[in-house]
Design an enzyme around this catalytic site. Structure first.
Site, short mmCIF file in Angstrom:
data_model
loop_
_atom_site.label_atom_id
_atom_site.label_comp_id
_atom_site.label_asym_id
_atom_site.label_seq_id
_atom_site.Cartn_x
_atom_site.Cartn_y
_atom_site.Cartn_z
N ASP A 274 0.87 -1.17 0.00
CA ASP A 274 0.00 0.00 0.00
C ASP A 274 0.91 1.22 0.00
O ASP A 274 1.88 1.26 0.76
CB ASP A 274 -0.85 -0.02 1.28
N ASP B 235 -3.20 4.83 -2.29
CA ASP B 235 -4.21 5.41 -1.41
C ASP B 235 -4.69 6.76 -1.95
O ASP B 235 -3.88 7.56 -2.42
CB ASP B 235 -3.53 5.61 -0.04
N GLU C 146 -6.81 3.66 -5.64
CA GLU C 146 -8.06 3.95 -4.93
C GLU C 146 -8.45 5.35 -5.38
O GLU C 146 -7.78 6.33 -5.02
CB GLU C 146 -7.85 3.93 -3.41
N HIS D 31 -11.15 -2.59 3.98
CA HIS D 31 -10.96 -2.22 5.38
C HIS D 31 -11.71 -0.94 5.76
O HIS D 31 -11.69 -0.54 6.91
CB HIS D 31 -9.47 -2.08 5.67
N ASP D 32 -12.33 -0.28 4.77
CA ASP D 32 -13.08 0.95 5.05
C ASP D 32 -14.59 0.74 5.01
O ASP D 32 -15.34 1.54 5.57
CB ASP D 32 -12.75 2.03 3.99
C1 GLC Z 1 -7.91 5.53 2.21
C2 GLC Z 1 -7.73 4.30 3.08
C3 GLC Z 1 -8.27 4.60 4.44
C4 GLC Z 1 -7.47 5.73 5.04
C5 GLC Z 1 -7.50 6.94 4.13
C6 GLC Z 1 -6.46 7.96 4.52
O1 GLC Z 1 -9.25 5.79 1.96
O2 GLC Z 1 -8.35 3.20 2.46
O3 GLC Z 1 -8.22 3.49 5.29
O4 GLC Z 1 -7.99 6.05 6.30
O5 GLC Z 1 -7.26 6.63 2.79
O6 GLC Z 1 -5.18 7.50 4.19
#
Ligand code: GLC
Length: 579
Positions: free
Chosen positions: A133, A234, A298, A363-364
């Site tokens: 990541d 991310d 993402e 995980h979100d």
């Molecule tokens: C992304 C991650 C999340 C994190 C955020 C800030 O959305 O998936 O878990 O809190 O970015 O880095």
């Protein structure tokens, strides 16, 4: 009573229209393309590991890298080809690792660099790939770069973050933070505002500063040099912002991943310079030659913006981006009609060589089984869908055994998003479409029934509570022994997908004219065809098939070929091979 209907199994546009049961003029066809001698990443399957919750190998209640290595055989036998591991860098853990304070290290609670190297070797030895990541958008506010940057307006790192003077005592503009609230935070030390697209302790790097870019490219090269196969990026769409710092325009609606807001964050999301940066990063990654290392973004935005992030027609930007259309799966979305509309739209906007990357959870988000309100039949239908539709499936750990969310009261929450919304009572949170406590879907992986579900040794306190009730049946050991378990369905599907190029490399044609509750599509590869039929209804259905088929897989024992057709059990899916 089962309904009998004919599947219009033609793929030639026009033929379907002639069929008496066709309600739509013609099938939607993927652009015919020579494709398919595709690269590994276009064919692969991805399994997301949240390392803190996967397996604790040293009894401190926190999952670690050696825990992942210990379960690589499980993952290989499950049939996943690529693992994506959420952050394990040194971090103050205010956002559990998405707040990095050292980009080239391994946090001690996860292990050592030697452990990581072993994990990589062992992954590769099993013919699998590993994605790390990478958080390019922001660092932790404890990162030495930010500490220095904040200390004055003229230090060497002064311009490494996004600093601005306010308007009087107000922030510089109306930019927001993605989880809600304003994006600007005042530093008394520097008497200026800094921008944070996520939480206040995650200041955004200033990517318009060439030194920042250089430093981050060095980080990327560092890990590629170690042999990682690529990165999940991310919140990549946030990286470049409007250089004039213009306000976001007033435009009430659902923005940035379906979150309601009065202003469209167009000055801070999916800036054309972010598209250019995606291409530049792809070049950096390409320095490492074949087999290609990859970038999985993402991102939030429109399909057109997604395509731009992928590099436009040439796909020379990010390799893949997540598709979050199944983020909520509210009741009207748990239908063949909704799934058909999503597939149709991505077949139009993401024709080969683009690959959609459909996800049901991470995980979100809430866990898939909880989104489905524990509808086990539907979970099986969606597993068949995800593994047979065109694209790269990504499975969040525990999805394959049907893990569910665990209610964690806000007083005990560790998730900073929950703390941000501390004023929202627990009973209201359950009704909101957004996930205000991500602890609920991050509880430890359930390996077996029993104390701590095999995640950490008995007597140890896991960092988040184990979902004991769910672990009784949703655990790996129990499901490995049960041939009808969800786990064994995932395993069969992943095996089938590997064996049949139609599934991992073929084009897709939607079948039109099916009953409302049924989604059907062909997958074709070099003259061979598979037909997938998914019945979302709580009743069985019979469909007549004009050609002869063999049944490769049925998600329920009652799915079977019948004279001249196929019977689909209630909420089930089949994969058929054209004879
Ligand atoms: C992304 C991650 C999340 C994190 C955020 C800030 O959305 O998936 O878990 O809190 O970015 O880095």
């Amino acid at each position: 009573m089962a309904e009998k209907l004919e599947v219009p199994v033609t793929e030639r546009p026009g033929m379907a229209a002639a069929s008496p049961v066709t309600r739509h003029p013609s099938p939607v066809t993927s652009h015919p393309s020579p494709v398919t001698s595709s690269s590994w990443w276009q064919r692969t399957t991805i399994y997301q590991i949240y390392p803190r919750s996967f397996l604790d190998s040293n009894g401190d209640g926190i999952g670690d890298l050696n825990g992942i290595t210990a379960r690589l055989d499980y993952l290989r036998d499950l049939g996943v080809e690529t693992i994506w591991v959420s952050p394990f860098y040194p971090s103050p853990l205010a956002d559990h690792g998405y707040d990095i304070s050292d980009y080239c290290g391994v946090a001690p609670e996860y292990g050592t660099m030697a452990d990581l190297e072993r994990l990589l070797d062992e992954t590769h030895r099993r013919g699998m790939k590993l994605l790390m990541d990478m958080v390019l958008n922001h660092t932790s506010d404890q990162h030495p770069w930010f500490v220095e940057s904040r200390s004055s307006r003229d230090n060497p790192k002064a311009d490494w973050y996004i600093w601005r003077d306010g308007k009087g005592d107000k922030p510089p503009n109306n930019w927001i933070a993605l989880p809600g609230g304003r994006g600007w935070h005042y530093s008394r030390e520097r008497r200026q505002w800094y921008m944070a697209s996520f939480l206040p302790f995650q200041p955004d790097l200033n990517w318009r500063n060439p030194e920042v870019k250089q430093a981050m490219w060095d980080v990327v090269r560092f890990w590629l040099g170690k042999g990682v196969d690529g990165f999940r990026l991310d919140i990549f769409s946030s990286i470049m912002k409007d250089a004039r710092f213009a306000d976001n325009p007033f435009s009430p609606g659902l923005h940035a991943g379906g979150i309601p807001g009065l202003y469209k964050p167009s000055m801070q999301l999916n800036h054309p310079d972010t598209f250019a940066l995606a291409r530049e990063l792809r070049q950096v990654v390409r320095e490492f030659g074949e087999p290609e290392r990859i970038l999985l973004g993402e991102v939030f935005g429109s399909k057109e913006e997604h395509r731009q992030l992928l590099g436009g027609a040439t796909n020379d930007g990010l390799n893949l981006v997540f598709i979050f259309d199944f983020h909520f799966l509210r009741r009207p979305q748990r239908t063949a009609r909704f799934f058909r509309s999503v597939v149709r739209s991505f077949e139009r906007h993401f024709p080969p060589p683009f690959q959609p990357t459909y996800v049901f959870g991470n995980h979100d988000q809430r866990r898939l089984m909880s989104k489905l309100e524990n509808d086990a039949g539907l979970a099986r239908v969606l597993a068949v869908f995800q593994m047979t539709v065109r694209g790269v499936p990504t499975v969040y750990m525990g999805e394959e055994i049907g893990m569910t969310d665990l209610f964690v009261p806000k007083e005990r929450a560790q998730d900073p998003v929950s703390k941000l919304y501390d004023w929202v009572p627990d009973w209201v949170r359950g009704w909101l479409p957004v996930n205000l406590n991500r602890d609920q879907n991050r509880t430890p992986m359930q390996w077996e029934d029993g104390e701590n579900a095999g995640f950490c040794p008995p007597g140890t306190t896991p960092w988040l509570p184990v979902n004991e009730a769910s672990a009784r049946t949703a655990n790996v050991v129990a499901q490995q022994e049960d041939p009808r378990s969800l786990l064994n369905l995932y395993r069969s599907l992943l095996g089938l997908r590997r064996e049949h190029a139609e599934l991992h490399s073929g084009t897709l044609t939607l079948v039109e004219g099916l009953p409302e509750s049924v989604l059907g599509y062909f997958r074709h590869f070099e003259g061979r065809r598979l037909l997938v039929l998914l019945n979302f209804a709580p009743a069985s259905i019979e469909l007549r098939l004009p050609e002869s088929y063999s049944l490769l897989l049925g998600s329920a024992p009652e799915c079977e070929l019948v004279p001249g057709g196929v019977r689909l059990a209630a909420k089930s899916g089949v994969v058929l091979q054209v004879q």
